[in-house]
Motif scaffolding. Structure first.
Motif, short mmCIF file in Angstrom:
data_model
loop_
_atom_site.label_atom_id
_atom_site.label_comp_id
_atom_site.label_asym_id
_atom_site.label_seq_id
_atom_site.Cartn_x
_atom_site.Cartn_y
_atom_site.Cartn_z
N ALA A 148 3.59 4.61 10.27
CA ALA A 148 4.37 5.12 9.15
C ALA A 148 4.55 6.64 9.17
CB ALA A 148 3.70 4.72 7.84
N LEU A 149 5.73 7.05 8.77
CA LEU A 149 6.02 8.47 8.59
C LEU A 149 6.20 8.68 7.09
CD1 LEU A 149 7.03 11.34 9.41
CD2 LEU A 149 9.30 10.34 9.66
N LEU B 172 16.84 8.45 8.19
CA LEU B 172 16.16 9.62 7.65
C LEU B 172 17.02 10.88 7.55
CD1 LEU B 172 12.49 10.18 8.71
CD2 LEU B 172 13.46 10.03 6.43
N PRO B 173 17.78 11.21 8.63
CA PRO B 173 18.54 12.46 8.54
C PRO B 173 19.41 12.52 7.30
CG PRO B 173 18.65 11.54 10.76
CD PRO B 173 17.93 10.54 9.91
N TYR C 171 0.83 -1.20 0.00
CA TYR C 171 0.00 0.00 0.00
C TYR C 171 0.87 1.26 0.00
CZ TYR C 171 -2.94 3.70 1.92
OH TYR C 171 -3.58 4.89 2.12
N TYR C 172 1.95 1.22 0.78
CA TYR C 172 2.83 2.39 0.84
C TYR C 172 3.77 2.47 -0.36
CZ TYR C 172 1.24 3.39 5.55
OH TYR C 172 0.47 3.72 6.63
N VAL D 33 8.61 5.81 5.85
CA VAL D 33 9.38 5.01 6.80
C VAL D 33 8.38 4.24 7.66
CG1 VAL D 33 11.21 5.01 8.53
CG2 VAL D 33 11.09 6.86 6.88
N PHE D 34 8.39 2.95 7.47
CA PHE D 34 7.48 2.07 8.17
C PHE D 34 8.14 1.66 9.48
CE2 PHE D 34 5.09 -1.98 8.45
CZ PHE D 34 3.83 -1.47 8.26
N ASN D 35 7.42 1.67 10.58
CA ASN D 35 8.01 1.44 11.91
C ASN D 35 9.04 2.52 12.24
OD1 ASN D 35 6.50 -0.79 12.53
ND2 ASN D 35 8.01 -2.24 11.75
N TYR D 36 8.72 3.75 11.93
CA TYR D 36 9.68 4.84 12.13
C TYR D 36 10.00 5.07 13.60
CZ TYR D 36 5.75 7.71 13.58
OH TYR D 36 4.66 8.18 14.25
#
Ligand code: ASP
Length: 423
Positions: free
Chosen positions: A416-417, A398-399, A255-256, A388-391
């Motif tokens: 998710a983020l 990420l940074p 889905y993501y 990001v899944f399980n962020y």
């Protein structure tokens, strides 16, 4: 009975086709249906051909020649003799005649797309089937359009299960029981008897449709990666394999936008408890990933990164400063639906609505056309959507990904983020 699916990368060259033959020769123990996509990036070329044909561009001839030589070179390298080759030749001639003719001015772009693009799958499966027979791997070529019956909605047809399942059970199953069957992914036939397609990357879904109707024991998707990874190994150095996933987790990742499995693939398999294996055709002995019913989550400990490039951003604001609430949202969503634009991320404030979607000029123009009377519409290109899944698991990469980039949209759910970044 098992279903295998080989995507474009697994048949992108003569060497790749030979490798498919090697993989298949070690799997002779159970009846097998093999679903194959168009070779390499040929579907993109077919799309260019449709565009040139539909808009009567001069480039049409060159694009067709490119498609023809690409396949002819593979055939030459596979050393299929002239007699065998005539069936592929016929398909190429048919395609050439089709695009040489003046187009019917009443026909829509999507109808023409579905007339032309399936040639990628038809030619690819013919070549593989002929080559395998030549190598002594006996198989039968079947036209998937005789079994996958769909709605007439071009480029995003829905499968009509009540029509397709009996056909597959009565017509295809006895053939698969006798001999390996090679068929196409992605293509079907509408109730109006015209070609349809299931949406880009739809071959995984085709494999699931066949597996469902055949009550298969398993489906294996053969990829150029080890299995389902927590990030694209071509973009992330530290990507790791996810050995096991539940159907629901796979649906969530798809889905993501995790491109390793087409989103619609899981549901038919889940409903019949058919396990899905994702394995590497380059290293078939490796276990890969298995997706099956599993009550406990297996992804809790793994942070997953999903990147969707080539995103467009649209900003919609009401002309009369009315709030973007139920009535306006209804108009906006209905415009997205009828123009076929799929939302990847959306956000609304009092008087504006923003959303991102996969860049597609024609669909975007259709969307803007539907909205511009009632709303002020602005759009721009050149974005990447990162999920990001399980962020919440703490340290993330990420940074590094977002360093120095502008964030156009941001959204968080419990798992998710999502960030839309300017390229
Ligand atoms: N050939 C089609 C595509 O490239 C379908 C597929 O490969 O799954 O989108």
């Amino acid at each position: 009975m098992r279903v295998f699916k080989f995507g474009g990368a697994s048949v992108k060259s003569a060497t790749a086709v030979k490798n498919v033959s090697k993989v298949l020769s070690t799997h002779t123990e159970a009846p097998l249906l093999v679903v194959i996509s168009a070779m390499g990036k040929i579907t993109n070329k077919m799309e260019e051909l449709v565009d040139a044909y539909y808009h009567t561009k001069e480039s049409k001839k060159n694009i067709f020649e490119e498609i023809k030589y690409f396949h002819q070179n593979i055939i030459a390298e596979l050393q299929i003799d002239e007699y065998d080759y005539y069936e592929v030749d016929n398909l190429l001639i048919e395609l050439e005649c089709m695009v040489e003719k003046k187009r019917d001015q009443t026909s829509s772009y999507d109808v023409e797309y579905d007339r032309i693009v399936p040639f990628g799958e038809l030619i690819s499966t013919k070549i593989v089937s002929i080559f395998l027979n030549k190598m002594g791997y006996k198989n039968r070529w079947i036209d998937a359009r005789n079994f996958v019956i769909t709605t007439n909605k071009n480029r995003a047809a829905n499968v009509l299960w009540d029509e397709s399942v009996p056909l597959i059970k009565s017509g295809l199953k006895p053939l698969v029981e006798k001999q390996t069957v090679i068929t196409q992914g992605f293509i079907g036939r509408g109730l109006n008897h015209k070609n349809t397609t299931l949406g880009r990357e739809g071959s995984d879904y085709s494999a699931a449709i066949f597996a469902y109707a055949l009550d298969a024991d398993s489906v294996t998707i053969w990829k150029d990666v080890e299995g389902v990874m927590n990030a694209d190994p071509r973009k992330f150095e530290n990507a790791v394999l996810i050995p096991k996933l539940s159907y629901n987790e796979a649906i969530e990742l798809a889905y993501y936008g995790a491109s390793v499995i087409h989103p619609k693939t899981i549901q038919p398999l889940k409903s019949k408890d058919i396990p899905l294996y994702v394995k590497s055709f380059l290293d078939p002995k490796k276990p890969g990933t298995v997706v099956l019913e599993n009550a406990s989550r297996t992804l809790n400990e793994t942070q997953c990164y999903i990147i969707k490039e080539r995103q467009s951003l649209i900003k919609i604001a009401s002309r009369d400063f009315s709030f973007i609430v139920e009535d306006n949202l209804e108009i906006i969503f209905s415009a997205f639906n009828s123009s076929g634009v799929q939302l990847n991320l959306m956000q609304n404030s009092a008087i504006s609505f923003m959303a991102c979607f996969n860049a597609d000029k024609m669909k975007r123009n259709a969307l803007v056309e539907l909205l511009k009377e009632k709303f002020v519409v602005e759009w721009s290109e050149g974005y990447t959507l990162i999920t990001v899944f399980n962020y919440a698991l703490g340290s993330t990469q990420l940074p590094t990904i977002i360093a120095g980039r502008k964030i156009a949209l941001e959204q968080k759910s419990s798992s998710a983020l999502q960030l839309l970044l300017e390229d």
